[in-house]
Structures are given as structure tokens and as C-alpha cells.
Design an enzyme around this catalytic site. Structure first.
Site, mmCIF file in Angstrom:
data_model
loop_
_atom_site.group_PDB
_atom_site.id
_atom_site.type_symbol
_atom_site.label_atom_id
_atom_site.label_comp_id
_atom_site.label_asym_id
_atom_site.label_seq_id
_atom_site.Cartn_x
_atom_site.Cartn_y
_atom_site.Cartn_z
ATOM 1 N N LYS A 123 1.090 -1.450 -0.397
ATOM 2 C CA LYS A 123 0.180 -0.483 0.547
ATOM 3 C C LYS A 123 0.467 1.047 0.237
ATOM 4 O O LYS A 123 1.838 1.027 0.398
ATOM 5 C CB LYS A 123 -0.751 0.243 0.879
ATOM 6 C CG LYS A 123 -2.169 1.182 1.173
ATOM 7 C CD LYS A 123 -3.038 0.584 2.652
ATOM 8 C CE LYS A 123 -4.061 2.419 2.511
ATOM 9 N NZ LYS A 123 -4.538 1.705 3.770
ATOM 10 N N SER B 282 -9.115 1.594 3.728
ATOM 11 C CA SER B 282 -8.077 2.429 2.535
ATOM 12 C C SER B 282 -7.719 1.822 1.961
ATOM 13 O O SER B 282 -6.890 2.259 0.908
ATOM 14 C CB SER B 282 -7.698 3.803 3.079
ATOM 15 O OG SER B 282 -6.483 3.317 3.939
ATOM 16 N N SER C 175 -9.711 -0.617 7.367
ATOM 17 C CA SER C 175 -9.114 -0.378 5.986
ATOM 18 C C SER C 175 -8.539 -1.655 5.518
ATOM 19 O O SER C 175 -8.284 -2.139 4.293
ATOM 20 C CB SER C 175 -8.387 0.572 6.280
ATOM 21 O OG SER C 175 -8.741 2.194 6.087
#
Length: 530
Positions: A101, A181, A205
Site C-alpha cells: 500500500k 482505505s 481499512s
């Protein structure tokens, strides 16, 4: 076959070069076995994934799941192949491509958190997460898109959107959310761009995007995985965690990521819990487990999926106990207060550690000014109300902060999860992770429909949370959550693997533009046709 499905099938075939057929279905375990047997090299695997990304991420279905490719990925894979030929193996991740990420630093690539303010933020340093992966022989293939600033800029945000990466699309239905996210991590693994990815979670997330893209995702206990050089929201709740196709792969990654880091005091005792979680997996233990069942939601097909999953657990010998959630009024509001205080303090500390020639806005106040000055690019869909509210907070010595932290932690932990486990004498809790993915709405932002409150207590208490695919609801994935107390990862993984093996859920995205409307919307003129 529908014409658009035929076109996508052709693109997928083109994205799988000779010798790498089925790469989109590879797991860490199968890819490692193929490398050991000489059926494929790390270099060939990396090249196959890069070709698939090139064909399908910015072209074809245009998932927008990848922000950056590691420019040294092929060279690193080639070096690891040479180590293998020389008989030097670093473990089951040797030569396996993994995605990160884009709030997790890795040398040689910018870490943007999706913001143009950090577009050149390459500090030429590895986070402990990246360093651990490299040490175990993984190839960091690239960086994944995310909800900008990990979905902590506006209450009207659109999950999966960032100014750097655009809107991440769900490979099961391109007009549906990937949630946030860790949106790009979920979409990329589901689409077959790598066998696994590392996401991060403050509240939901990892669990939400894993659930909505048909993956296994683990939010570990706070303090197992260092957060140094990860763009922060909250030192109380932030953690990195693995996302993959199978429980065993998640266990392999968890084992690789646990470390103690002097720069992150919460990890002081991490190595006391370090072990080979994959080797220790024992799905037979499900027969001795008492599992607390939490109810919620109203969508009939989702509830039917949940009942079927519970039947599988019961069939494996688990004792299922109906559990009533205790009162938690004020928990979420208190946690939100904590996050705003910690975001200001932690982000300012992170930005201060960056080089000014690469990051011009080195305080939250400066970021607010940057967004205002670049509003057309940074704020075309939503504003920065959370930024502004966080900037208005005081320091971490503020009594209001300490009161909010005590309240949220007590309601989530001692009076929440701990109370349910103790009062009902259960080993863990099970519930629906989230409902099916909602449409990506550029007007109203995220619409958190259906159940999803399962993530809050575990995130706030810092406890582990595992989601495992439960099947499809009208073509969209839904997940089954296992939640335990601190450092209870092994039991959750055992239960998750037992369910995975028995349920045999086999789902795969087909990159359709949207989900079918369903028969309810198709028969409006039926009476006139009779």
C-alpha cells in the site's frame, strides 16, 4: 458469452504469457512450490505480473489499483533466482512478488498516501515492513492505490480515490466500491496482479476491502508489526496487515512481518509472539472451539450466506453461542476524537522526518494550505474537513484527548470484546464482515450500507480481526469475520482455515461493468404482457 465479457477474457489471456498461464490464480504457496520445482522463476513471475498490470490496470478494465512499479523489481527477482540456484533460500517468500500500500515506505519508490503533496516523497529508506519482506526474500513489485490519506481527509470522502491514483475500481463490478482505505491492495490481488499485498488499517481499512474483493485479510494485534515510516493516522489504532487469497498465505506473511522496533515502543514485546503461524495452523482445533455469534443486517441473501457459514462451523464441531453486543454508546465518537488528536501529532512527526526538497508541506497546517492552493486536482470530489478539525485540536497532553482515549478503549475492550468473550465463555466472535459493495458515488461519497460495525471494537481495542470469503451476493463478495482478544491470531487463523477448507468458496472476478439489476427490476410490465 456477452460481448464485453468476451473482450475482457481476451485481455486476460493476453496478460498471461506463455509459461505463466493461471498466474492470476497463484497463491504464495503455489508460486513458491512452482519456483522450488523449477516450473517458473521469480523473474518470469515478475514479468508476467507486470504484463498483466500493464494490460488491465490502466487499460482494459482500468482498475487504477497500482500507483507505482518498483523499477528494480526484475533485477531483484533475477538476484533472488541466482540465490536459489546457489542453494541459498530465505524461506517461503523467496522470489514471491508482493505489493505494498502506498502509505508504506520502500526505498526507490515515492510514498504518496495518494496526495500530490507527497508525489516526490522518496526518502530512500525502507519501512520495517518493507525491510522484513526483503529480508525474507520477497520482491516488492510496486505500490497500490489507496483512499487518499487513508480515508482521513473528509467525512464526504469517496473510498478508493486519490489525487495521485484516481479511483480504484472493484474487479467484481467496475462501478462498485473497493472500500477503503487499502482499496488498491484488495483490487490488485483480486485481479491477479500479485499473489498478496500488504494493506494498513486504522478502522476497517484491511477488513472492508478484503471482504468486498473476495480476499482473506488480517488486521493484527496492535504492537506486532512496526509502524515506523508508514504515513500515520493514529498510533493507538494503526497497523499494517496481509491481504491474500488464502488463510495460509496470510499466516505466512504475518510470520514474516512481526518485529520489534525501537522507534515504535508498542512493538517492545512483539518478538515474544513471533513464530511460524503457517506451520502451526491446525484447523482440527475448530472442533474444540466455542464461538460467539453476533447478528446484524437485513439483506436476505446476505443473511442466508451467513447462516450457511454458521452451519459449516457447526458441522465442523464448533459450539456456537448466540452473543448480544453490550452497550457501546459513545465509543465511535470518542475514538474519532482520539484519531483527530493523534493524526495531527503523528502526521506532523512523520512529515518532520522527511526531506524538505521532496516534501514541501511538512506540517498538517501546510498540507491544508497545499490542498487549498491545488483544489482543482486535490479536491474535485470532497474537501478536507477532517484535516481542518484535526488541526484545531490541542496536543496529546490535552485532558480531552486522554478522556476520549480511556473511554473508547474501555468500551471497545474491557466492556466490549473482552466482556463478550468472558460472559459467554467463548474463544472468539464471528459475524458478517460487511455487506456487498455499494456503488462508487462521486456526488454523495461513501454509502456504508448494511452491517459493518464489526470492525470498530477490534480496531479501537487493538485486537486481531480476520475476514475470510463467504461467497457472493448478487455477484459481489461478502466476508465472514473472526474476532479475538490480543495476540489471538493463531486461533483466528485456525478457525478461518477450517472454514475455508470446509466451505470451499471459489469466487473469481469477471470485471463486469456493473452487477445485474436482478429480477425485481425487470418485471414491471409483466401484468400487461399476460
Amino acid at each position: 458469452m456477452k460481448p464485453w465479457l468476451t473482450a475482457i477474457a481476451m485481455m486476460m489471456l493476453a496478460a498471461s504469457p506463455a509459461g505463466a498461464r493461471g498466474m492470476e490464480d497463484a497463491t504464495i504457496e503455489t508460486l513458491s512450490a512452482d519456483m522450488a520445482a523449477g516450473r517458473i522463476s521469480s523473474e518470469k513471475a515478475v514479468r508476467a505480473y507486470l504484463k498483466r498490470i500493464a494490460v488491465m490496470d490502466r487499460r482494459g478494465p482500468r482498475l487504477n489499483s497500482i500507483i507505482a512499479i518498483n523499477p528494480r523489481a526484475i533485477a531483484e527477482a533475477r538476484a533472488l533466482d541466482a540465490e536459489r540456484r546457489a542453494g541459498r533460500l530465505r524461506g517461503p517468500l523467496h522470489g514471491v512478488p508482493i505489493l505494498l500500500k502506498d502509505n508504506i515506505e520502500a526505498a526507490g519508490m515515492p510514498t504518496t498516501a495518494g496526495s500530490l503533496a507527497l508525489a516526490r516523497n522518496d526518502q530512500n529508506r525502507d519501512s520495517p515492513v518493507a525491510a522484513s519482506l526483503r529480508a525474507k526474500g520477497a520482491v516488492i513489485l510496486g505500490k497500490t492505490n489507496l483512499s487518499e490519506w487513508a480515508n482521513f481527509r473528509s467525512e464526504r470522502s469517496l473510498s478508493g480515490w486519490s489525487a495521485v491514483g484516481g479511483l480504484t475500481r472493484n474487479p467484481y463490478a467496475l462501478d462498485r466500491t473497493t472500500c477503503g482505505s487499502s482499496s488498491g491492495s484488495g483490487a490488485a490481488v483480486a485481479a491477479g496482479f500479485a499473489p498478496a499485498a500488504i494493506g494498513s488499517e486504522t478502522n476497517g481499512s484491511i477488513i472492508c476491502p478484503s471482504s468486498m474483493t473476495g480476499l482473506v485479510g488480517l488486521k493484527p494485534t496492535i504492537g506486532l508489526i512496526p509502524r515506523t515510516h508508514i504515513v500515520p493516522i493514529s498510533h493507538s489504532q494503526d497497523t499494517a496487515g496481509p491481504m491474500a487469497h488464502r488463510v495460509r498465505d496470510v499466516a505466512l506473511l504475518l510470520s514474516a512481518l512481526i518485529a520489534s522496533d525501537p522507534a515504535d515502543p508498542t512493538t517492545a514485546d512483539a518478538m515474544a509472539h513471533a513464530k511460524d503461524y503457517a506451520a502451526a495452523l491446525n484447523p482440527a482445533k475448530i472442533a474444540t472451539m466455542r464461538i460467539g455469534v453476533l447478528r446484524g443486517g437485513a439483506q436476505p441473501e446476505l443473511l442466508a450466506r451467513y447462516e450457511a457459514a454458521l452451519a459449516v462451523l457447526k458441522g465442523l464441531g464448533a459450539t456456537l453461542v448466540e452473543v448480544k453486543k453490550p452497550p457501546m454508546e459513545g465509543m465511535s465518537a470518542a475514538s474519532y476524537e482520539v484519531l483527530q488528536y493523534e493524526f495531527k501529532a503523528d502526521l506532523n512527526a512523520y512529515l518532520a522526518s522527511t526531506r524538505s526538497d521532496q516534501v514541501g508541506a511538512r506540517t498538517l497546517e501546510a498540507l491544508i494550505a497545499f490542498d487549498a492552493a491545488h483544489a482543482d486536482e486535490e479536491m474535485p470530489l470532497f474537501g478536507q474537513d477532517i484535516f481542518i478539525a484535526s488541526q484545531a485540536k490541542g496536543g496529546l497532553d490535552d485532558p480531552a484527548y486522554r478522556t476520549a482515549r480511556e473511554k473508547s478503549l474501555r468500551l471497545a475492550g474491557r466492556q466490549g470484546i473482552d466482556a463478550m468473550l468472558q460472559d459467554y465463555r467463548v474463544d472468539m466472535l464471528v459475524t458478517i464482515s460487511y455487506g456487498p459493495a455499494w456503488p462508487s458515488d462521486t456526488v454523495w461519497g461513501d454509502q456504508y450500507e448494511g452491517p459493518g460495525g464489526a470492525t470498530g471494537p477490534a480496531a479501537i481495542a487493538g485486537y486481531p480481526h480476520l475476514t475470510v470469503p463467504m461467497g457472493l451476493v448478487r455477484g459481489l463478495p461478502v466476508g465472514l469475520s473472526f474476532i479475538g482478544s490480543a495476540y489471538g491470531e493463531q486461533a483466528l487463523l485456525d478457525a478461518g482455515l477450517a472454514y475455508e477448507q470446509a466451505a470451499k468458496i471459489a469466487i473469481k472476478p469477471d470485471f463486469r461493468p456493473t452487477v445485474d439489476a436482478g429480477p425485481e427490476l425487470e418485471g414491471g410490465g409483466a401484468a400487461l404482457k399476460q
